[in-house]
Design a protein around this motif. Structure first.
Motif, PDB file in Angstrom:
ATOM      1  N   ASP A  60       0.828  -1.214   0.000  1.00 28.61           N
ATOM      2  CA  ASP A  60       0.000   0.000   0.000  1.00 28.61           C
ATOM      3  C   ASP A  60       0.860   1.260   0.000  1.00 28.61           C
ATOM      4  O   ASP A  60       1.992   1.265   0.507  1.00 28.61           O
ATOM      5  N   HIS A  61       0.300   2.316  -0.558  1.00 33.50           N
ATOM      6  CA  HIS A  61       0.933   3.630  -0.512  1.00 33.50           C
ATOM      7  C   HIS A  61      -0.147   4.679  -0.326  1.00 33.50           C
ATOM      8  O   HIS A  61      -1.337   4.351  -0.238  1.00 33.50           O
ATOM      9  N   GLU A  62       0.250   5.945  -0.296  1.00 33.39           N
ATOM     10  CA  GLU A  62      -0.710   7.044  -0.259  1.00 33.39           C
ATOM     11  C   GLU A  62      -0.133   8.224  -1.007  1.00 33.39           C
ATOM     12  O   GLU A  62       1.080   8.273  -1.275  1.00 33.39           O
ATOM     13  N   CYS A 114       4.255  10.111   0.372  1.00 28.28           N
ATOM     14  CA  CYS A 114       3.595   8.980   1.024  1.00 28.28           C
ATOM     15  C   CYS A 114       4.156   8.894   2.437  1.00 28.28           C
ATOM     16  O   CYS A 114       5.367   8.961   2.634  1.00 28.28           O
ATOM     17  N   HIS A 119       8.284   5.437   4.438  1.00 25.50           N
ATOM     18  CA  HIS A 119       8.247   5.701   2.998  1.00 25.50           C
ATOM     19  C   HIS A 119       8.766   7.089   2.619  1.00 25.50           C
ATOM     20  O   HIS A 119       9.498   7.238   1.647  1.00 25.50           O
ATOM     21  N   MET A 124       9.933   8.651  -0.879  1.00 27.68           N
ATOM     22  CA  MET A 124       8.636   8.665  -1.555  1.00 27.68           C
ATOM     23  C   MET A 124       8.016  10.049  -1.460  1.00 27.68           C
ATOM     24  O   MET A 124       7.101  10.306  -0.681  1.00 27.68           O
TER      25      MET A 124
HETATM   26 CU   LIG Z   1       4.409   4.548   0.224  1.00 28.92          CU
END
Ligand SMILES: [Cu+2]
Length: 131
Positions: A60-62, A114, A119, A124
């Motif tokens: 998962d990421h955001e 993220c 992250h 990121m």
């Molecule tokens: Cu991420």
């Protein structure tokens, strides 16, 4: 009287460039190996951007847009799920594509990133120039 006010409102909206309801510009972002691509954007102030974020990773990421302060806040909040209700903030689960629309107001440097544990520090993140 109500109709008169409505007409005045419409005329004002047509005359004031800042009040235009222009359609958003669509921008595609790919996440691969915990890296955003592209990692830099530049938009004129006032642009509404619809980000379509494709997460090709098995984790998962955001995608969080905002100032350094916003990045700092999201990095340290316990809230890890971003439904997309807040413009420019959306979780992008493994292997999915999500979107969020954000209006870039005044000219300023902004960031995106993220904030799942580790992250952001890993790299990121990216930059946005609002000109
Ligand atoms: Cu991420």
């Amino acid at each position: 009287m109500k109709t008169g006010l409505l007409a005045v409102g419409i005329v004002a909206a047509l005359l004031m460039p800042g009040q235009r309801t222009n359609a958003p510009v669509t921008v595609e972002v790919t996440i691969h190996h915990s890296t955003f691509s592209p990692s830099h954007f530049s938009f004129p102030a006032g642009t509404r951007v619809r980000f379509v974020i494709r997460n090709t990773d098995p984790i998962d990421h955001e995608f969080i847009v905002g100032s350094r302060l916003v990045q700092l806040y999201v990095e340290h909040t316990a809230e890890r799920v971003h439904s997309g209700a807040v413009p420019g903030q959306v979780s992008v689960p493994a292997g999915t594509t999500r979107e969020t629309t954000y209006r870039f107001g005044r000219a300023q440097p902004l960031l995106f990133g993220c904030h799942l544990p580790g992250h952001y520090a890993y790299g990121m993140r990216g930059t946005i120039s609002v000109t």
